[in-house]
Motif scaffolding. Structure first.
Motif, short mmCIF file in Angstrom:
data_model
loop_
_atom_site.label_atom_id
_atom_site.label_comp_id
_atom_site.label_asym_id
_atom_site.label_seq_id
_atom_site.Cartn_x
_atom_site.Cartn_y
_atom_site.Cartn_z
N THR A 34 0.85 -1.20 0.00
CA THR A 34 0.00 0.00 0.00
C THR A 34 0.88 1.24 0.00
O THR A 34 2.11 1.16 0.07
CB THR A 34 -0.90 0.02 1.24
OG1 THR A 34 -0.08 0.16 2.39
CG2 THR A 34 -1.72 -1.26 1.32
N ALA A 35 0.21 2.39 -0.04
CA ALA A 35 0.95 3.67 -0.04
C ALA A 35 1.71 3.87 1.25
O ALA A 35 2.72 4.57 1.31
CB ALA A 35 0.00 4.83 -0.27
N THR A 36 1.23 3.21 2.32
CA THR A 36 1.87 3.38 3.63
C THR A 36 2.83 2.26 3.96
O THR A 36 3.42 2.25 5.04
CB THR A 36 0.80 3.48 4.73
OG1 THR A 36 0.01 2.28 4.69
CG2 THR A 36 -0.09 4.70 4.53
N GLY A 37 2.96 1.24 3.06
CA GLY A 37 3.89 0.15 3.33
C GLY A 37 3.30 -1.19 2.90
O GLY A 37 2.67 -1.29 1.85
N VAL A 38 3.51 -2.26 3.71
CA VAL A 38 3.01 -3.60 3.41
C VAL A 38 2.10 -4.06 4.54
O VAL A 38 2.29 -3.68 5.71
CB VAL A 38 4.16 -4.61 3.22
CG1 VAL A 38 4.93 -4.31 1.96
CG2 VAL A 38 5.09 -4.60 4.43
N THR A 39 1.07 -4.90 4.19
CA THR A 39 0.13 -5.40 5.18
C THR A 39 -0.22 -6.85 4.88
O THR A 39 -0.12 -7.31 3.73
CB THR A 39 -1.15 -4.53 5.21
OG1 THR A 39 -2.00 -4.98 6.26
CG2 THR A 39 -1.89 -4.59 3.89
N LEU A 40 -0.65 -7.60 5.89
CA LEU A 40 -0.96 -9.03 5.78
C LEU A 40 -2.48 -9.21 5.79
O LEU A 40 -3.16 -8.70 6.70
CB LEU A 40 -0.34 -9.78 6.96
CG LEU A 40 -0.38 -11.29 6.92
CD1 LEU A 40 0.52 -11.83 5.81
CD2 LEU A 40 0.10 -11.86 8.27
#
Length: 794
Positions: A182-188
């Protein structure tokens, strides 16, 4: 008194027309006109002041600044300026003064000093270099080569990021999860049947399945956190690599273009440091250049404010500050209002006269400077610290709006010599009341208002006239006209043996005489033109004198010029009206009675008597006591008054007149009213010299002329003989016997002239001869003492 005695007395005291004026013989002048006289190239009659000024100019020791003392019109400013320029011409040219931005402290400005003429060259060279650097950096970040290198860096780090994410992605997918960027980083997020589950779908799962996924998610979240840290680290490394790329490329450009400038100015430590700071500022802003965020005003940061450019000087600077206000002397920092705030920057620093005179000489009118309450204290601060600090006066900038301040680095004062020019009164005031003044201004150069009337100085007068003729484009003077100017100089000096050095008044006479000669279509200025100039100038300013003379003639002012009166005499006074001084006769009266109050000064009683005049009246009591009180008490009360005089009286020049009136009133001896008197008297009766003598005599002469000349005259101190420079009209009247001038040494000589009686000398019996003035005074005082004794002092 016998007629023979009276005639002998007249011969002794009467002055001849030759005594009343010191003519200048034109035949002593070895030229026909001033065309044959060389111009003047040195000061006249101020040898003492010139020597003092030269001493101060040659002496470069600290605190040996100069104060030039003299009244206006004596040539004090022009002489000081000429001497200073003469010496300064052979001295070293001081450095240029520049202000630049201090990149480490935004509210400071750095001062740079460069040899004369180099400041302008440095400013131009730096401006061109900065423009070239700016243009080249802009081209760099628009070039294909730069973008290729940038792309390579970003591509390499992007590959590393993808590899890290893919490695964890495979593990996550094998356990029913996927990693999203995402624009803010990575997510699970969880996955079912190949699709990402929504939050609602996840909640609808059976409890045991949901708990299993949450357990797996917790395990993966730990690994995901580590991934995030790795990604942040990669991002920082990438940014650092990009910054290194940008700064390396910019540094290469700046160093390449600044090399010649550093080579040329590297010997000047502060300039070299500033050029390093310029380089660093460009490198520091590399990212802004790359992102095209550099403002249009960025290049202004590298401007040079050349506040003092000495490129055109030939020697040390000599600055005459005509309007010595605080800001004119010491400079200021100008402010501008923008976006609701007041801002200042180094480009708004303005120099003062002291900056322009640094390393040279600053000439200031002390009288004018002291009108500015802050200027004198600021000058002392600079002399005390040896540094010129530019700072605005508190309260000069409106406080109602936000304000950014700027501190300008002080400029070393170096070997600057301050020359103050002022009147004797200002010098004495500073010397007595300001300790700092005595510390810093140790050289006093005093200008005299007169010089000896020697053949050499008379010739210099002719040279002075020649110089003014050339400078003001006037007609040349004949030698007879020059002689008349010399005589006028003695009149200004009020001394037959002196010449005036009030050259401003001489220039006025020279200019006006040339005007009248031109108006009469003459080739040269002649005697009658000089005389006409003197006459016309007096006519323009003597309206008040004319009005006084009219009042005398009409009898409004009570002055008798014939007959005799007891206790009444005509005194001579002067009135000063700025640019004009004239004589005014005044009636002095005395009234005497029996009493113990002594002499009452009516003017003092009503606070119209100055201290010197009051002292003169007290001296009269000392004379009477010493002369007549040797064997008796003086039992008298006497009043002295200047009739029809309504302003304060100061000075003791009328004390002899007061004593004549007092003695006349005591002895009841009438005094001649056709003779006016002037002169100070001491306790032993000696007549002392007075000022304004010519104006006093001419004022009484004018009154007598209006009423008819028939032998009137004046009595003056013999010690004033050298001060006589009387008008030709008056001298003619003296020659024809229509007016007389008597000179005396003692009060008794004046009494004999005014009364026609002998004064009388004390005999061995302790008495004065009968029929003499002193006999009658002594007799009357004895009678008054007896009356006082009989009445018991009542």
């Amino acid at each position: 008194m016998s007629l023979c005695y009276f005639e002998d007395m007249k011969i002794k005291h009467l002055l001849s027309p030759d005594d009343l004026y010191a003519k200048c013989d034109p035949e002593l002048l070895k030229f026909s006109t001033t065309e044959e006289v060389p111009p003047l190239n040195e000061p006249i009659g101020q040898e003492r002041a010139v020597e003092a000024i030269r001493f101060g100019l040659d002496n470069k020791l600290p605190r040996y600044h100069i104060f030039v003392v003299g009244i206006p019109g004596t040539g004090r400013t022009s002489t000081t300026l000429a001497l200073t320029k003469q010496i300064a011409g052979d001295e070293k040219i001081p450095d240029d003064i520049l202000y630049v931005k201090d990149f480490t402290q935004p509210d400071h400005a750095t001062v740079l000093l460069l040899p004369a003429g180099e400041g302008k060259k440095f400013a131009t060279a730096l401006r061109n270099k900065v423009k070239s650097i700016y243009d080249k950096i802009v081209k760099l970040f628009a070039s294909e080569e730069y973008h290729k290198e940038l792309k390579s860096i970003r591509s390499r780090y992007e590959t590393e990021r993808v590899n890290l994410i893919d490695r964890l992605q495979r593990e996550a997918q094998s356990k029913g999860f996927t990693i999203q960027r995402t624009a803010t980083g990575v997510t699970l997020v969880p996955v079912k049947n190949g699709k990402v589950m929504t939050a609602e779908e996840f909640v609808m799962l059976p409890a045991d399945e949901r708990e299993q996924l949450e357990r797996i998610a917790a395990e993966l979240e730990d690994k995901l956190d580590k991934l995030k840290l790795q990604l942040v680290k990669l991002e920082e490394e990438e940014r650092q690599k990009v910054t290194e790329l940008q700064e390396t490329r910019v540094r290469t450009i700046v160093r390449e273009l600044m090399a010649t400038l550093k080579e040329r100015y590297g010997v000047y430590k502060k300039v070299h440091e500033y050029l390093d700071a310029v380089e660093h500022e460009f490198v520091r802003n590399s990212e802004l250049f790359a992102e095209k965020k550099v403002s249009a005003t960025f290049i202004d940061n590298f401007s040079v404010n050349l506040i003092v450019d000495n490129s055109k000087l030939k020697g040390a600077p000599v600055v005459l500050e005509a309007n010595p206000t605080y800001y004119n002397l010491f400079g200021k920092i100008e402010y501008e209002v923008k976006d609701g705030a007041t801002r200042a920057d180094f480009r708004k620093i303005k120099p003062g006269s002291i900056h322009k005179a640094r390393g040279g000489y600053l000439i200031i009118s002390a009288d004018s400077m002291l009108r500015d309450p802050f200027a004198w204290n600021k000058l002392k601060q600079i002399l005390r610290t040896g540094e010129i600090v530019i700072e605005n006066l508190e309260g000069q900038i409106p406080r109602a709006i936000p304000m950014s301040t700027l501190r300008a680095e002080p400029v070393p004062l170096d070997t600057t010599t301050i020359i103050l020019i002022g009147t004797p009164m200002v010098y004495e005031l500073l010397w007595s009341m300001d300790e700092d003044f005595r510390k810093f201004f140790r050289v006093k150069a005093e200008f005299s208002t007169e010089m000896d009337r020697t053949p050499e100085n008379i010739h210099k007068y002719a040279q002075f006239i020649r110089t003014q003729v050339e400078q003001l484009n006037l007609l040349h003077f004949t030698k007879e006209a020059v002689a008349k100017v010399v005589e006028y100089g003695s009149r200004l000096a009020e001394n037959q043996r002196k010449l005036s050095t009030r050259f401003a008044e001489l220039v006025d006479l020279i200019t006006e005489a040339s005007y009248w000669a031109t108006k009469n279509h003459k080739k040269y200025v002649e005697v009658d033109d000089v005389e006409l100039a003197i006459k016309k100038k007096r006519y323009r300013v003597n309206l008040t004198e004319e009005k006084f003379q009219e009042l005398f003639a009409e009898g409004v002012f009570l002055i008798d010029i014939e007959g005799k009166r007891i206790g009444q005499v005509n005194a001579l006074s002067v009135i000063e009206l700025g640019d004009y001084t004239f004589g005014k006769p005044v009636r002095v009266t005395a009234r005497v009675g029996v009493g113990k109050k002594g002499i009452i000064n009516i003017e003092r009683e009503v606070e119209l008597s100055g201290p010197i005049h009051s002292k003169g009246v007290l001296i009269l009591g000392g004379y009477l006591t010493g002369k007549y009180g040797y064997d008796k008490d003086l039992s008298l009360v006497a009043t002295l008054c200047f009739e029809q005089l309504y302003e304060e009286i100061e000075g003791d020049s009328a004390s002899s007149a007061e004593l004549y009136a007092l003695i006349s009133s005591i002895a009841r001896i009438p005094l001649r009213q056709d003779i006016a008197v002037t002169g100070s008297v001491n306790q032993v009766g000696e007549i002392q010299p007075v000022g304004g003598l010519n104006e006093k005599i001419e004022g009484f002469f004018e009154l007598c002329k209006r009423k008819g000349l028939n032998g009137q005259g004046v009595i003056i101190p013999r010690r004033n003989l050298q001060n006589l420079m009387l008008s030709e009209e008056l001298r003619t009247a003296v020659k024809e016997g229509k007016f007389h001038v008597y000179a005396i040494d003692h009060i008794e000589e004046g009494l004999e002239i005014l009364t026609g009686m002998k004064a009388g000398k004390l005999t061995k019996t302790g008495r004065y001869p009968q029929g003499t003035i002193n006999y009658l005074v002594d007799k009357r005082l004895r009678e008054m003492a007896q009356i006082m004794k009989k009445t018991g002092g009542e």
